[in-house]
Write a protein that holds these residues in place. Sequence first.
Motif, PDB file in Angstrom:
ATOM      1  N   ALA A 125       8.347  27.029  49.945  1.00 35.07           N
ATOM      2  CA  ALA A 125       8.756  27.554  48.640  1.00 35.07           C
ATOM      3  C   ALA A 125       9.204  28.987  48.879  1.00 35.07           C
ATOM      4  CB  ALA A 125       7.611  27.486  47.633  1.00 35.07           C
ATOM      5  N   ARG A 126      10.384  29.131  49.418  1.00 33.59           N
ATOM      6  CA  ARG A 126      10.868  30.443  49.844  1.00 33.59           C
ATOM      7  C   ARG A 126      11.887  30.998  48.852  1.00 33.59           C
ATOM      8  NH1 ARG A 126      12.191  27.986  55.742  1.00 33.59           N
ATOM      9  NH2 ARG A 126      12.681  26.262  54.328  1.00 33.59           N
ATOM     10  N   GLU A 127      11.663  32.241  48.432  1.00 35.89           N
ATOM     11  CA  GLU A 127      12.619  32.934  47.561  1.00 35.89           C
ATOM     12  C   GLU A 127      13.083  34.237  48.220  1.00 35.89           C
ATOM     13  OE1 GLU A 127      11.817  32.936  43.261  1.00 35.89           O
ATOM     14  OE2 GLU A 127      10.153  31.554  43.671  1.00 35.89           O
ATOM     15  N   TYR A 128      12.149  35.138  48.508  1.00 37.41           N
ATOM     16  CA  TYR A 128      12.527  36.408  49.133  1.00 37.41           C
ATOM     17  C   TYR A 128      11.333  37.032  49.828  1.00 37.41           C
ATOM     18  CZ  TYR A 128      10.561  38.165  44.718  1.00 37.41           C
ATOM     19  OH  TYR A 128       9.748  38.405  43.625  1.00 37.41           O
ATOM     20  N   GLU A 129      11.637  37.911  50.776  1.00 36.56           N
ATOM     21  CA  GLU A 129      10.571  38.611  51.493  1.00 36.56           C
ATOM     22  C   GLU A 129      11.089  39.955  52.000  1.00 36.56           C
ATOM     23  OE1 GLU A 129       7.388  37.886  55.145  1.00 36.56           O
ATOM     24  OE2 GLU A 129       9.380  36.956  55.250  1.00 36.56           O
ATOM     25  N   LEU A 130      10.290  41.004  51.804  1.00 31.62           N
ATOM     26  CA  LEU A 130      10.541  42.320  52.380  1.00 31.62           C
ATOM     27  C   LEU A 130       9.493  42.526  53.469  1.00 31.62           C
ATOM     28  CD1 LEU A 130      11.965  45.108  52.398  1.00 31.62           C
ATOM     29  CD2 LEU A 130      10.361  45.824  50.593  1.00 31.62           C
ATOM     30  N   ARG A 131       9.925  42.717  54.693  1.00 38.49           N
ATOM     31  CA  ARG A 131       9.006  42.830  55.828  1.00 38.49           C
ATOM     32  C   ARG A 131       9.548  43.845  56.827  1.00 38.49           C
ATOM     33  NH1 ARG A 131      11.658  37.709  56.342  1.00 38.49           N
ATOM     34  NH2 ARG A 131      12.989  37.559  58.204  1.00 38.49           N
ATOM     35  N   PHE A 132       8.791  44.073  57.902  1.00 39.56           N
ATOM     36  CA  PHE A 132       9.351  44.845  59.012  1.00 39.56           C
ATOM     37  C   PHE A 132       9.144  44.080  60.308  1.00 39.56           C
ATOM     38  CE2 PHE A 132       5.127  46.762  58.316  1.00 39.56           C
ATOM     39  CZ  PHE A 132       4.551  46.695  59.584  1.00 39.56           C
ATOM     40  N   SER A 133      10.058  44.300  61.238  1.00 38.89           N
ATOM     41  CA  SER A 133      10.076  43.553  62.489  1.00 38.89           C
ATOM     42  C   SER A 133       9.070  44.122  63.483  1.00 38.89           C
ATOM     43  CB  SER A 133      11.479  43.603  63.106  1.00 38.89           C
ATOM     44  OG  SER A 133      11.744  44.910  63.599  1.00 38.89           O
ATOM     45  N   ALA A 134       8.976  43.487  64.631  1.00 38.82           N
ATOM     46  CA  ALA A 134       8.083  43.956  65.682  1.00 38.82           C
ATOM     47  C   ALA A 134       8.490  45.337  66.192  1.00 38.82           C
ATOM     48  CB  ALA A 134       8.055  42.953  66.834  1.00 38.82           C
ATOM     49  N   THR A 135       9.743  45.703  65.978  1.00 40.92           N
ATOM     50  CA  THR A 135      10.208  47.034  66.392  1.00 40.92           C
ATOM     51  C   THR A 135      10.246  48.025  65.237  1.00 40.92           C
ATOM     52  OG1 THR A 135      12.519  46.366  66.087  1.00 40.92           O
ATOM     53  CG2 THR A 135      11.578  46.096  68.290  1.00 40.92           C
ATOM     54  N   GLY A 136       9.719  47.629  64.082  1.00 43.23           N
ATOM     55  CA  GLY A 136       9.634  48.547  62.956  1.00 43.23           C
ATOM     56  C   GLY A 136      10.875  48.631  62.099  1.00 43.23           C
ATOM     57  N   LYS A 137      11.819  47.716  62.277  1.00 43.65           N
ATOM     58  CA  LYS A 137      13.016  47.706  61.445  1.00 43.65           C
ATOM     59  C   LYS A 137      12.730  46.971  60.131  1.00 43.65           C
ATOM     60  CE  LYS A 137      15.941  49.674  64.333  1.00 43.65           C
ATOM     61  NZ  LYS A 137      16.658  50.924  64.006  1.00 43.65           N
ATOM     62  N   LEU A 138      13.205  47.518  59.031  1.00 47.07           N
ATOM     63  CA  LEU A 138      13.029  46.867  57.743  1.00 47.07           C
ATOM     64  C   LEU A 138      13.935  45.644  57.657  1.00 47.07           C
ATOM     65  CD1 LEU A 138      12.893  49.904  55.289  1.00 47.07           C
ATOM     66  CD2 LEU A 138      10.987  48.599  56.249  1.00 47.07           C
ATOM     67  N   ILE A 139      13.408  44.571  57.076  1.00 49.01           N
ATOM     68  CA  ILE A 139      14.166  43.331  56.919  1.00 49.01           C
ATOM     69  C   ILE A 139      13.953  42.810  55.504  1.00 49.01           C
ATOM     70  CG2 ILE A 139      14.432  40.933  57.678  1.00 49.01           C
ATOM     71  CD1 ILE A 139      13.372  41.799  60.411  1.00 49.01           C
ATOM     72  N   PHE A 140      15.039  42.412  54.854  1.00 47.71           N
ATOM     73  CA  PHE A 140      14.919  41.743  53.563  1.00 47.71           C
ATOM     74  C   PHE A 140      15.657  40.422  53.647  1.00 47.71           C
ATOM     75  CE2 PHE A 140      16.367  40.616  49.290  1.00 47.71           C
ATOM     76  CZ  PHE A 140      15.115  40.466  48.701  1.00 47.71           C
ATOM     77  N   GLU A 141      14.991  39.354  53.192  1.00 48.28           N
ATOM     78  CA  GLU A 141      15.570  38.011  53.264  1.00 48.28           C
ATOM     79  C   GLU A 141      15.606  37.355  51.894  1.00 48.28           C
ATOM     80  OE1 GLU A 141      14.746  33.665  55.422  1.00 48.28           O
ATOM     81  OE2 GLU A 141      13.416  35.371  55.822  1.00 48.28           O
ATOM     82  N   LEU A 142      16.772  36.819  51.539  1.00 49.38           N
ATOM     83  CA  LEU A 142      16.946  35.946  50.381  1.00 49.38           C
ATOM     84  C   LEU A 142      17.021  34.518  50.908  1.00 49.38           C
ATOM     85  CD1 LEU A 142      19.931  37.867  48.736  1.00 49.38           C
ATOM     86  CD2 LEU A 142      17.578  37.912  47.906  1.00 49.38           C
ATOM     87  N   PHE A 143      16.363  33.558  50.232  1.00 52.45           N
ATOM     88  CA  PHE A 143      16.363  32.189  50.745  1.00 52.45           C
ATOM     89  C   PHE A 143      16.768  31.201  49.660  1.00 52.45           C
ATOM     90  CE2 PHE A 143      15.226  28.416  52.982  1.00 52.45           C
ATOM     91  CZ  PHE A 143      15.233  28.771  54.330  1.00 52.45           C
ATOM     92  N   ASP A 144      17.669  30.299  50.010  1.00 51.05           N
ATOM     93  CA  ASP A 144      18.098  29.199  49.148  1.00 51.05           C
ATOM     94  C   ASP A 144      17.413  27.941  49.685  1.00 51.05           C
ATOM     95  OD1 ASP A 144      19.371  27.056  47.943  1.00 51.05           O
ATOM     96  OD2 ASP A 144      21.382  27.906  48.103  1.00 51.05           O
ATOM     97  N   GLU A 145      16.343  27.515  49.033  1.00 46.87           N
ATOM     98  CA  GLU A 145      15.508  26.450  49.584  1.00 46.87           C
ATOM     99  C   GLU A 145      16.220  25.109  49.652  1.00 46.87           C
ATOM    100  OE1 GLU A 145      13.048  25.512  51.799  1.00 46.87           O
ATOM    101  OE2 GLU A 145      11.927  27.062  50.735  1.00 46.87           O
ATOM    102  N   SER A 146      16.964  24.724  48.628  1.00 46.71           N
ATOM    103  CA  SER A 146      17.605  23.407  48.642  1.00 46.71           C
ATOM    104  C   SER A 146      18.688  23.312  49.714  1.00 46.71           C
ATOM    105  CB  SER A 146      18.201  23.081  47.268  1.00 46.71           C
ATOM    106  OG  SER A 146      19.228  23.998  46.937  1.00 46.71           O
ATOM    107  N   ALA A 147      19.348  24.432  49.993  1.00 50.91           N
ATOM    108  CA  ALA A 147      20.387  24.445  51.025  1.00 50.91           C
ATOM    109  C   ALA A 147      19.823  24.776  52.401  1.00 50.91           C
ATOM    110  CB  ALA A 147      21.474  25.448  50.652  1.00 50.91           C
TER     111      ALA A 147
END
Length: 270
Positions: free
Chosen positions: A136-158
């Motif tokens: 059930a994925r919509e979005y996530e704000l996280r940081f990578s193993a190297t400390g870079k900020l990452i934001f992901e939008l997800f379209d679950e059906s596709a």
Amino acid sequence: MGNHISGAAGRRELKTFSLLDQIVTVLGGTKLSFWPFIQATGTTLLPYGSGTDGVLLTASSAIESILDPFQHVGGVYSLKNDGTTNWLQAADNANFSFGDATIDSPFSLGAWILVEEALGTIRSILAKYAPGAAVAREYELRFSATGKLIFELFDESAGSNEVATSTGTAITPYIWQFITMTYDGGETAPVINLYLNGVSVHDGTSVETGAYVAMEDLGQQFRVGARDDGAGAANQVLQGRVALPFVTGSELTAANVTTLYGLGQELLGV
């Protein structure tokens, strides 16, 4: 706790609720949930200035055990985690979703974080996102193993996504930093901005995998300091502290982010 917080001799008096009201004004009143953690007891952490029922709940522990007993100079507390159990969640709510499977709408996320470990592990900051068996994925704000900020939008059906990764400075462990993400809601040509301490660290572009159409309004909980592992447990739990988290249904401007950074500095005393 009173409205006026005074510090050492000669320090000006802080008007806590005036500062919180200013933050709410900047964030706007559309799908707003802002949690300044101004109480340190009870079973729920109430949003401030939003009028929604998006109430943050503790994962498994009393508030007293997960909020740092040290109150910041501005009268607010921060979530403290040095293991895998201290994170917060809110029940699924329409105020946390910004896509209807056809189009997206603008929104922004933000929080102050203090990472208390060396870089090397992916950690989630704010997420409405569950991979694994019960996807059930919509979005996530996280940081990578190297400390870079990452934001992901997800379209679950596709089964597709749009991912923005910071091209500027990485986060620095062991100091307070203000993380902000903004999205214009333009799903066909999305503009996603990432900010670190009020300064842009991303050029607005994203990388598409698959044929992204729009997010979907799914049933996943909104989490602070973690994401769901797909089976109801916490995953990618942030090690350290989180303060002043928010989600708002508006695309904040660079000037807005700068203002929020200054107000947060006052409340946290950084």
